[in-house]
Design a protein around this motif. Structure first.
Motif, PDB file in Angstrom:
ATOM      1  N   TYR A 174      25.445  45.403 -32.283  1.00  0.00           N
ATOM      2  CA  TYR A 174      26.053  44.248 -31.876  1.00  0.00           C
ATOM      3  C   TYR A 174      25.540  43.482 -31.037  1.00  0.00           C
ATOM      4  CZ  TYR A 174      29.721  47.446 -31.215  1.00  0.00           C
ATOM      5  OH  TYR A 174      30.839  48.378 -30.599  1.00  0.00           O
ATOM      6  N   GLY A 175      26.195  41.664 -31.263  1.00  0.00           N
ATOM      7  CA  GLY A 175      25.660  41.481 -29.459  1.00  0.00           C
ATOM      8  C   GLY A 175      25.507  39.320 -30.301  1.00  0.00           C
ATOM      9  N   ASN A 176      24.747  39.516 -29.469  1.00  0.00           N
ATOM     10  CA  ASN A 176      24.580  37.476 -29.078  1.00  0.00           C
ATOM     11  C   ASN A 176      23.243  37.680 -28.542  1.00  0.00           C
ATOM     12  OD1 ASN A 176      27.441  35.484 -29.386  1.00  0.00           O
ATOM     13  ND2 ASN A 176      28.079  37.235 -27.758  1.00  0.00           N
ATOM     14  N   VAL A 177      22.167  36.818 -30.187  1.00  0.00           N
ATOM     15  CA  VAL A 177      20.833  36.443 -29.463  1.00  0.00           C
ATOM     16  C   VAL A 177      20.563  35.756 -29.040  1.00  0.00           C
ATOM     17  CG1 VAL A 177      19.273  35.827 -30.823  1.00  0.00           C
ATOM     18  CG2 VAL A 177      21.031  36.783 -32.428  1.00  0.00           C
ATOM     19  N   LEU A 178      19.656  36.658 -28.112  1.00  0.00           N
ATOM     20  CA  LEU A 178      19.284  35.791 -26.873  1.00  0.00           C
ATOM     21  C   LEU A 178      18.349  34.105 -27.228  1.00  0.00           C
ATOM     22  CD1 LEU A 178      19.362  38.730 -23.994  1.00  0.00           C
ATOM     23  CD2 LEU A 178      20.806  37.120 -24.801  1.00  0.00           C
ATOM     24  N   TYR A 179      17.725  33.421 -26.435  1.00  0.00           N
ATOM     25  CA  TYR A 179      17.033  32.091 -26.544  1.00  0.00           C
ATOM     26  C   TYR A 179      16.617  32.185 -25.708  1.00  0.00           C
ATOM     27  CZ  TYR A 179      20.227  31.963 -31.193  1.00  0.00           C
ATOM     28  OH  TYR A 179      20.742  32.645 -32.641  1.00  0.00           O
ATOM     29  N   GLU A 180      17.027  32.066 -24.749  1.00  0.00           N
ATOM     30  CA  GLU A 180      16.054  31.383 -23.078  1.00  0.00           C
ATOM     31  C   GLU A 180      14.500  33.134 -22.977  1.00  0.00           C
ATOM     32  OE1 GLU A 180      18.012  30.777 -19.938  1.00  0.00           O
ATOM     33  OE2 GLU A 180      20.083  30.008 -21.461  1.00  0.00           O
ATOM     34  N   LYS A 181      13.547  32.696 -23.290  1.00  0.00           N
ATOM     35  CA  LYS A 181      12.412  33.102 -23.359  1.00  0.00           C
ATOM     36  C   LYS A 181      12.575  33.900 -21.583  1.00  0.00           C
ATOM     37  CE  LYS A 181       7.314  33.379 -23.206  1.00  0.00           C
ATOM     38  NZ  LYS A 181       6.483  33.303 -23.335  1.00  0.00           N
ATOM     39  N   GLU A 182      12.994  33.450 -20.602  1.00  0.00           N
ATOM     40  CA  GLU A 182      12.695  33.879 -19.160  1.00  0.00           C
ATOM     41  C   GLU A 182      14.488  35.112 -18.996  1.00  0.00           C
ATOM     42  OE1 GLU A 182      14.084  32.466 -14.146  1.00  0.00           O
ATOM     43  OE2 GLU A 182      13.770  31.445 -15.954  1.00  0.00           O
ATOM     44  N   LYS A 183      15.251  34.751 -20.069  1.00  0.00           N
ATOM     45  CA  LYS A 183      16.256  36.044 -19.798  1.00  0.00           C
ATOM     46  C   LYS A 183      16.070  37.218 -20.853  1.00  0.00           C
ATOM     47  CE  LYS A 183      21.338  36.345 -20.716  1.00  0.00           C
ATOM     48  NZ  LYS A 183      22.597  35.661 -20.420  1.00  0.00           N
ATOM     49  N   GLN A 184      15.124  36.676 -22.206  1.00  0.00           N
ATOM     50  CA  GLN A 184      14.478  38.310 -22.485  1.00  0.00           C
ATOM     51  C   GLN A 184      13.470  38.489 -21.381  1.00  0.00           C
ATOM     52  OE1 GLN A 184      12.753  35.580 -25.882  1.00  0.00           O
ATOM     53  NE2 GLN A 184      14.543  34.962 -26.772  1.00  0.00           N
ATOM     54  N   GLU A 185      12.731  38.642 -21.143  1.00  0.00           N
ATOM     55  CA  GLU A 185      12.051  39.135 -20.127  1.00  0.00           C
ATOM     56  C   GLU A 185      12.423  39.647 -19.004  1.00  0.00           C
ATOM     57  OE1 GLU A 185       7.929  36.089 -20.917  1.00  0.00           O
ATOM     58  OE2 GLU A 185       9.381  35.333 -18.671  1.00  0.00           O
ATOM     59  N   GLN A 186      13.659  39.156 -18.529  1.00  0.00           N
ATOM     60  CA  GLN A 186      14.150  39.147 -17.425  1.00  0.00           C
ATOM     61  C   GLN A 186      14.903  40.897 -18.126  1.00  0.00           C
ATOM     62  OE1 GLN A 186      13.865  39.452 -13.956  1.00  0.00           O
ATOM     63  NE2 GLN A 186      12.379  37.799 -14.697  1.00  0.00           N
ATOM     64  N   THR A 187      15.700  40.797 -19.348  1.00  0.00           N
ATOM     65  CA  THR A 187      16.453  41.290 -20.081  1.00  0.00           C
ATOM     66  C   THR A 187      15.755  42.972 -19.972  1.00  0.00           C
ATOM     67  OG1 THR A 187      17.867  40.461 -20.593  1.00  0.00           O
ATOM     68  CG2 THR A 187      18.026  42.842 -22.090  1.00  0.00           C
ATOM     69  N   LEU A 188      14.815  42.669 -20.601  1.00  0.00           N
ATOM     70  CA  LEU A 188      13.572  44.204 -20.956  1.00  0.00           C
ATOM     71  C   LEU A 188      13.341  44.120 -19.229  1.00  0.00           C
ATOM     72  CD1 LEU A 188      12.059  45.717 -22.878  1.00  0.00           C
ATOM     73  CD2 LEU A 188      10.568  43.389 -22.893  1.00  0.00           C
ATOM     74  N   LEU A 189      12.190  43.474 -19.317  1.00  0.00           N
ATOM     75  CA  LEU A 189      11.993  44.235 -17.026  1.00  0.00           C
ATOM     76  C   LEU A 189      12.449  44.527 -16.976  1.00  0.00           C
ATOM     77  CD1 LEU A 189      10.003  44.116 -15.125  1.00  0.00           C
ATOM     78  CD2 LEU A 189      10.633  41.616 -14.277  1.00  0.00           C
ATOM     79  N   HIS A 190      14.015  44.295 -16.465  1.00  0.00           N
ATOM     80  CA  HIS A 190      15.357  45.154 -15.477  1.00  0.00           C
ATOM     81  C   HIS A 190      15.561  46.214 -16.346  1.00  0.00           C
ATOM     82  CE1 HIS A 190      16.875  41.349 -13.483  1.00  0.00           C
ATOM     83  NE2 HIS A 190      15.374  41.976 -12.522  1.00  0.00           N
ATOM     84  N   SER A 191      15.399  46.430 -17.383  1.00  0.00           N
ATOM     85  CA  SER A 191      15.267  47.895 -18.544  1.00  0.00           C
ATOM     86  C   SER A 191      14.563  48.634 -17.730  1.00  0.00           C
ATOM     87  CB  SER A 191      15.973  47.816 -20.147  1.00  0.00           C
ATOM     88  OG  SER A 191      16.933  46.804 -20.744  1.00  0.00           O
ATOM     89  N   LEU A 192      13.440  47.978 -18.195  1.00  0.00           N
ATOM     90  CA  LEU A 192      12.357  49.186 -17.677  1.00  0.00           C
ATOM     91  C   LEU A 192      12.058  49.865 -16.022  1.00  0.00           C
ATOM     92  CD1 LEU A 192       9.388  47.519 -19.797  1.00  0.00           C
ATOM     93  CD2 LEU A 192      10.549  49.462 -20.674  1.00  0.00           C
ATOM     94  N   ILE A 193      12.826  48.606 -15.807  1.00  0.00           N
ATOM     95  CA  ILE A 193      12.326  49.299 -13.928  1.00  0.00           C
ATOM     96  C   ILE A 193      13.414  50.121 -13.735  1.00  0.00           C
ATOM     97  CG2 ILE A 193      12.664  48.192 -11.182  1.00  0.00           C
ATOM     98  CD1 ILE A 193      11.820  45.443 -12.290  1.00  0.00           C
ATOM     99  N   ARG A 194      14.594  49.874 -14.754  1.00  0.00           N
ATOM    100  CA  ARG A 194      15.853  51.056 -14.535  1.00  0.00           C
ATOM    101  C   ARG A 194      15.710  52.715 -14.811  1.00  0.00           C
ATOM    102  NH1 ARG A 194      21.617  48.321 -13.951  1.00  0.00           N
ATOM    103  NH2 ARG A 194      21.283  46.099 -13.124  1.00  0.00           N
ATOM    104  N   SER A 195      15.119  52.086 -15.927  1.00  0.00           N
ATOM    105  CA  SER A 195      14.369  53.002 -16.580  1.00  0.00           C
ATOM    106  C   SER A 195      13.032  54.276 -15.615  1.00  0.00           C
ATOM    107  CB  SER A 195      13.346  53.192 -17.764  1.00  0.00           C
ATOM    108  OG  SER A 195      14.491  52.461 -18.998  1.00  0.00           O
TER     109      SER A 195
END
Length: 324
Positions: A174-195
């Motif tokens: 559950y959580g808020n939907v993200l609509y800003e493309k830049e924020k979506q990309e940064q969220t996924l990118l940072h997740s992959l980098i940290r992993s």
């Protein structure tokens, strides 16, 4: 095997620690969140003391769930650039990067295939802090429906308790939907980098073939979660907060848990999550096209007859007044 399972759990925890902050998973600034629906669904949920969650790829956004494909492809390019810039021409690290990216691409392709074949199912309850949105009235109730204002804290507590008793069949996010493309990309990118950096810190395990074989399942969890909370910016005025149940099952098999309702001339699959107690309703709003003078009295009489104390629930008419 136990060490590997613990290793994957650490990876999952790492992902959700960051993802949870991005979507505001753990908290919400609004006490009440609203669910827009038609009269049949409203009464069905109240009568059965249940939450109805629609199948994700039957929602109004035709790109629902598969939108992640475009985001992920670009993010993988950014990820490769980041690793190249940070680690240069280190041959061993480039091998690790290639294995990492290869498993992620495979998981993305498999995710799209599973969604298409219904091997992976997502069911969504859409909520919003917006009590009286003309856009939402028309998109989800034809202008003459209702919205149910739920106590956010109480609803989430009930959902979490239920999910604990569902075993492995359903998982809840559950959580808020993200609509800003830049924020979506940064969220996924940072997740992959940290992993990736976490994996580098455990090179001995990362180089193990059995461990690498477990990565697609982890990547699928990342992709599935992002697919639920990433939407095109054209939908940002919906201000959506989601509660979603996911599960895997074999396609083309009967399933008594899936129900069906009629909406806009099509059949919508949904599941009914039974709370076995009254829903945490705080407010009911009557849609802008419903101008019948007894509508408010009807809702109040109906709620009282179902055991809902009106001293804790308010009923109001939409402030938007429409003829048709």
């Amino acid at each position: 095997m136990a060490e590997q399972d613990s290793f994957m759990q650490q990876l999952q925890s790492l992902f959700w620690k960051y993802m949870g902050r991005s979507i505001g998973q753990a908290e919400h600034p609004h006490d009440i969140l609203y669910h827009y629906t038609n009269l049949d669904s409203f009464m069905g949920m109240i009568d059965n003391r249940s939450i109805w969650m629609s199948k994700g790829n039957f929602l109004n956004d035709s790109g629902e769930l598969v939108y992640i494909h475009h985001i992920a492809r670009h993010v993988l390019e950014l990820f490769e650039q980041h690793i190249n810039q940070k680690y240069g021409n280190d041959v061993e690290l480039l091998k690790c990067r290639n294995r990492f990216v290869g498993k992620m691409r495979w998981a993305l392709s498999k995710f799209l295939h599973e969604i298409h074949l219904d091997h992976l199912e997502v069911y969504v309850l859409s909520l919003t802090p917006n009590q009286d949105s003309l856009t939402l009235w028309y998109n989800y109730s034809g202008g003459d429906g209702y919205n149910i204002g739920f106590s956010y804290d109480k609803l989430l507590a009930k959902i979490n308790r239920l999910s604990e008793n569902m075993g492995q069949e359903f998982s809840v996010v559950y959580g808020n939907v993200l609509y800003e493309k830049e924020k979506q990309e940064q969220t996924l990118l940072h997740s992959l980098i940290r992993s990736f950096e976490f994996l580098l810190q455990h090179r001995g395990q990362f180089d193990d073939d059995e461990m690498v074989a477990k990565l697609p399942a982890y990547f699928t969890e990342i992709i599935t979660s992002c697919s639920i909370f990433f939407k095109h910016e054209a939908f940002k005025n919906e201000e959506e907060y989601r509660i979603a149940f996911t599960r895997r099952r074999k396609a083309n098999t009967g399933d008594g848990k899936v129900l069906f309702r009629l909406a806009n001339g099509i059949i919508i699959p949904y599941i009914s999550i039974e709370l076995k107690e009254k829903l945490p309703v705080r407010h009911v709003t009557i849609g802008p096209k419903n101008n019948i003078d007894i509508a408010k009295n009807g809702v109040e009489y109906y709620l009282r007859s179902r055991g809902y104390p009106l001293e804790h629930i308010t009923v109001s008419k939409s402030v938007v007044s429409l003829r048709y």
